[in-house]
Design a protein around this motif. Structure first.
Motif, PDB file in Angstrom:
ATOM      1  N   ILE A  19       7.152 -11.751  17.750  1.00 11.10           N
ATOM      2  CA  ILE A  19       7.712 -10.545  17.188  1.00 11.10           C
ATOM      3  C   ILE A  19       6.681  -9.771  16.319  1.00 11.10           C
ATOM      4  O   ILE A  19       6.003 -10.464  15.646  1.00 11.10           O
ATOM      5  CB  ILE A  19       8.953 -10.826  16.172  1.00 11.10           C
ATOM      6  N   GLY A  20       6.160  -8.559  17.014  1.00 11.29           N
ATOM      7  CA  GLY A  20       5.166  -7.579  16.346  1.00 11.29           C
ATOM      8  C   GLY A  20       5.951  -6.766  15.481  1.00 11.29           C
ATOM      9  O   GLY A  20       6.937  -6.274  15.821  1.00 11.29           O
ATOM     10  N   VAL A  21       5.320  -6.797  14.049  1.00 10.09           N
ATOM     11  CA  VAL A  21       6.055  -5.827  13.188  1.00 10.09           C
ATOM     12  C   VAL A  21       4.850  -4.846  12.662  1.00 10.09           C
ATOM     13  O   VAL A  21       4.013  -5.467  11.788  1.00 10.09           O
ATOM     14  CB  VAL A  21       6.568  -6.753  11.817  1.00 10.09           C
ATOM     15  N   VAL A  49       5.977 -19.368  12.625  1.00  9.57           N
ATOM     16  CA  VAL A  49       4.781 -19.146  11.946  1.00  9.57           C
ATOM     17  C   VAL A  49       4.782 -17.583  11.544  1.00  9.57           C
ATOM     18  O   VAL A  49       5.291 -16.750  12.420  1.00  9.57           O
ATOM     19  CB  VAL A  49       3.563 -19.744  12.756  1.00  9.57           C
ATOM     20  N   ALA A  50       4.001 -17.128  10.547  1.00  8.18           N
ATOM     21  CA  ALA A  50       3.742 -15.867  10.186  1.00  8.18           C
ATOM     22  C   ALA A  50       2.451 -15.541  10.241  1.00  8.18           C
ATOM     23  O   ALA A  50       1.600 -16.303   9.500  1.00  8.18           O
ATOM     24  CB  ALA A  50       4.410 -15.644   8.767  1.00  8.18           C
ATOM     25  N   ILE A  51       1.831 -14.449  10.899  1.00 11.12           N
ATOM     26  CA  ILE A  51       0.435 -14.191  11.151  1.00 11.12           C
ATOM     27  C   ILE A  51       0.313 -12.560  10.431  1.00 11.12           C
ATOM     28  O   ILE A  51       0.966 -11.917  11.253  1.00 11.12           O
ATOM     29  CB  ILE A  51      -0.195 -14.291  12.391  1.00 11.12           C
ATOM     30  N   SER A  52      -0.636 -12.224   9.685  1.00 11.74           N
ATOM     31  CA  SER A  52      -0.891 -11.125   9.054  1.00 11.74           C
ATOM     32  C   SER A  52      -2.143 -10.379   9.771  1.00 11.74           C
ATOM     33  O   SER A  52      -3.037 -11.305   9.849  1.00 11.74           O
ATOM     34  CB  SER A  52      -0.861 -10.950   7.757  1.00 11.74           C
ATOM     35  N   LEU A 126       4.283 -11.449  13.803  1.00 16.49           N
ATOM     36  CA  LEU A 126       2.890 -10.785  13.578  1.00 16.49           C
ATOM     37  C   LEU A 126       2.861  -9.600  13.097  1.00 16.49           C
ATOM     38  O   LEU A 126       3.520  -8.730  13.653  1.00 16.49           O
ATOM     39  CB  LEU A 126       2.455 -10.979  15.193  1.00 16.49           C
ATOM     40  N   GLU A 127       2.298  -9.424  12.011  1.00 14.53           N
ATOM     41  CA  GLU A 127       2.475  -8.023  11.237  1.00 14.53           C
ATOM     42  C   GLU A 127       1.475  -7.360  11.041  1.00 14.53           C
ATOM     43  O   GLU A 127       0.165  -8.370  10.661  1.00 14.53           O
ATOM     44  CB  GLU A 127       3.361  -8.262   9.981  1.00 14.53           C
ATOM     45  N   GLY A 128       1.461  -6.038  10.803  1.00 13.55           N
ATOM     46  CA  GLY A 128       0.020  -5.286  10.562  1.00 13.55           C
ATOM     47  C   GLY A 128      -0.003  -3.873  11.018  1.00 13.55           C
ATOM     48  O   GLY A 128       0.825  -3.577  11.796  1.00 13.55           O
ATOM     49  N   ILE A 129      -0.834  -3.062  10.362  1.00 13.22           N
ATOM     50  CA  ILE A 129      -0.629  -1.535  10.530  1.00 13.22           C
ATOM     51  C   ILE A 129      -0.898  -1.201  11.911  1.00 13.22           C
ATOM     52  O   ILE A 129      -0.636  -0.178  12.159  1.00 13.22           O
ATOM     53  CB  ILE A 129      -1.338  -0.734   9.332  1.00 13.22           C
ATOM     54  N   MET A 130      -1.881  -1.819  12.852  1.00 19.84           N
ATOM     55  CA  MET A 130      -2.378  -1.249  13.859  1.00 19.84           C
ATOM     56  C   MET A 130      -2.159  -2.188  14.962  1.00 19.84           C
ATOM     57  O   MET A 130      -2.682  -2.120  16.167  1.00 19.84           O
ATOM     58  CB  MET A 130      -4.075  -1.174  13.775  1.00 19.84           C
ATOM     59  N   LEU A 131      -1.408  -2.975  14.830  1.00 19.22           N
ATOM     60  CA  LEU A 131      -1.208  -4.182  15.975  1.00 19.22           C
ATOM     61  C   LEU A 131      -0.766  -3.538  17.290  1.00 19.22           C
ATOM     62  O   LEU A 131      -1.162  -3.962  18.468  1.00 19.22           O
ATOM     63  CB  LEU A 131      -0.176  -5.337  15.698  1.00 19.22           C
ATOM     64  N   PHE A 132       0.113  -2.546  17.253  1.00 18.37           N
ATOM     65  CA  PHE A 132       0.347  -1.757  18.365  1.00 18.37           C
ATOM     66  C   PHE A 132      -0.686  -0.960  19.112  1.00 18.37           C
ATOM     67  O   PHE A 132      -0.391  -0.511  20.212  1.00 18.37           O
ATOM     68  CB  PHE A 132       1.494  -1.042  18.725  1.00 18.37           C
ATOM     69  N   ASP A 142       7.039 -10.145  22.511  1.00 20.99           N
ATOM     70  CA  ASP A 142       8.213  -9.910  23.061  1.00 20.99           C
ATOM     71  C   ASP A 142       9.274  -8.882  22.601  1.00 20.99           C
ATOM     72  O   ASP A 142      10.017  -8.334  23.111  1.00 20.99           O
ATOM     73  CB  ASP A 142       9.041 -11.343  23.119  1.00 20.99           C
ATOM     74  N   MET A 143       9.054  -8.823  21.231  1.00 19.07           N
ATOM     75  CA  MET A 143       9.906  -7.615  20.501  1.00 19.07           C
ATOM     76  C   MET A 143       8.919  -7.153  19.718  1.00 19.07           C
ATOM     77  O   MET A 143       8.007  -7.860  18.974  1.00 19.07           O
ATOM     78  CB  MET A 143      11.053  -8.655  19.661  1.00 19.07           C
ATOM     79  N   LYS A 144       9.126  -5.598  19.398  1.00 14.77           N
ATOM     80  CA  LYS A 144       8.257  -4.939  18.772  1.00 14.77           C
ATOM     81  C   LYS A 144       9.102  -4.147  17.562  1.00 14.77           C
ATOM     82  O   LYS A 144       9.983  -3.408  18.177  1.00 14.77           O
ATOM     83  CB  LYS A 144       7.357  -4.042  19.820  1.00 14.77           C
ATOM     84  N   LEU A 145       8.725  -4.323  16.674  1.00 11.86           N
ATOM     85  CA  LEU A 145       9.597  -3.652  15.381  1.00 11.86           C
ATOM     86  C   LEU A 145       8.596  -2.598  14.751  1.00 11.86           C
ATOM     87  O   LEU A 145       7.521  -2.885  14.529  1.00 11.86           O
ATOM     88  CB  LEU A 145      10.109  -4.541  14.468  1.00 11.86           C
ATOM     89  N   TYR A 146       9.154  -1.539  14.357  1.00 13.59           N
ATOM     90  CA  TYR A 146       8.174  -0.621  13.561  1.00 13.59           C
ATOM     91  C   TYR A 146       9.034  -0.246  12.406  1.00 13.59           C
ATOM     92  O   TYR A 146      10.027   0.329  12.223  1.00 13.59           O
ATOM     93  CB  TYR A 146       8.143   0.887  14.251  1.00 13.59           C
ATOM     94  N   ILE A 147       8.577  -0.726  11.181  1.00 10.62           N
ATOM     95  CA  ILE A 147       9.149  -0.385   9.770  1.00 10.62           C
ATOM     96  C   ILE A 147       8.735   1.073   9.415  1.00 10.62           C
ATOM     97  O   ILE A 147       7.857   1.606   9.168  1.00 10.62           O
ATOM     98  CB  ILE A 147       8.790  -1.334   8.935  1.00 10.62           C
ATOM     99  N   ASP A 148       9.983   2.229   9.247  1.00  7.98           N
ATOM    100  CA  ASP A 148       9.578   3.524   8.828  1.00  7.98           C
ATOM    101  C   ASP A 148       9.843   3.616   7.551  1.00  7.98           C
ATOM    102  O   ASP A 148      10.892   3.144   6.905  1.00  7.98           O
ATOM    103  CB  ASP A 148      10.667   4.067   9.720  1.00  7.98           C
TER     104      ASP A 148
END
Ligand code: ADP
Ligand code: C5P
Ligand code: MG
Length: 242
Positions: A19-21, A49-52, A126-132, A142-148
């Motif tokens: 999951i990309g955040v 697991v959480a990766i930043s 997996l979280e971070g400002i520029m991952l996408f 597999d899943m892409k979330l964008y926190i607005d």
């Protein structure tokens, strides 16, 4: 996307669900990841697991380090991140190999030289400002979330966080924000919203969105017969690897 697989504790094999955040600085990415981990753990045994992205800032040459200490270095440009290292870590985890996450120090703008071990798991957050922005990373998710979250809320939170936790002055935060953080957000982060499967307004406060996301993850893992079978552990419950 690789067809990599991970050996489960129960002996079966499946690729981890990644999951990309993504979202601007202080939009609530880490908070949403923590909430998802808590909710998934409450539902039953599963390894997460959480990766930043924050763990993967590149080492700076002495002249750039000097600029960084004057808030004159652009940490919000895609080149500032070792995206290949993130991708390789994901591949290792997908193929069932343990990996290691560098520990970064925001006060010194340097990696500490220490690492946190990370084990293969059923779910990777997996979280971070520029991952996408990075095609290979975007495509392995597999899943892409964008926190607005609007920019003034994010700046207000950043002032509070960076003075309290990252050893910054208010002047340095505003200088860096106006010179680099805001223009780079507009150029490299905001345009990647189009790749998201789900856009989450209000971040961690958005219980409806988070519940829908949890239900979806549950459904996907149940379909692949991987969830709630045997005991498993949360490998890394803290999504904010600062
Ligand atoms: P990111 O990982 O996107 O930079 P965080 O989740 O770390 O953002 O949140 C940044 C700061 O804002 C933290 O201090 C956090 O406690 C706070 N915060 C996050 N979400 C909210 C919210 N919905 N309301 C109020 N404060 C929040
Ligand atoms: O947690 P968050 O998403 O806010 O972290 C990303 C931010 O960290 C970027 O906006 C970048 O400006 C900042 N950063 C920093 N100093 C560093 C490395 C990153 O201020 N040494
Ligand atoms: Mg964060």
């Amino acid at each position: 996307m690789p067809s990599a697989q991970v050996q489960r504790p129960n002996g079966s094999k499946a690729k981890p669900y990644i999951i990309g955040v993504v979202g601007g600085t202080n939009s609530g990415k880490s908070s949403v990841c923590k909430k998802i981990i808590t909710e998934l753990n409450n539902l039953g045994a599963m390894s997460i697991v959480a990766i930043s992205q924050d763990s993967f800032y590149r080492d700076l040459e002495p002249e750039d380090l000097e600029l960084a200490h004057k808030s004159e270095y652009n940490f919000d440009h895609p080149k500032s991140i070792d995206d290949s290292a993130i991708y390789e870590l994901l591949i290792d985890l997908c193929e069932g190999r343990p990996g290691k996450i560098p520990i970064y120090d925001f006060k010194t703008h340097r990696s500490t030289g220490e690492f946190e071990p990370v084990q293969p798991a059923e779910v990777i957050l997996l979280e971070g400002i520029m991952l996408f922005y990075y095609k290979k990373i975007r495509e392995i998710c597999d899943m892409k979330l964008y926190i607005d979250c609007d920019a003034d809320t994010r700046l207000a939170r950043r002032v509070r966080r960076d003075t309290a936790e990252r050893g910054r002055t208010i002047d340095s935060i505003i200088k860096q924000y106006t010179s680099f953080v805001k223009p780079s957000y507009d150029e490299f982060c905001a345009p990647t919203k189009k790749y998201a499967d789900v856009i989450v307004p209000r971040g961690v406060e958005n219980e409806v969105a988070i519940n829908l996301i949890i239900c979806h993850i549950q459904d996907i893992l149940k379909q692949s017969g991987e969830i709630f079978e045997n005991g498993a552990q949360t490998v890394n419950g803290d999504s904010d690897q600062k």
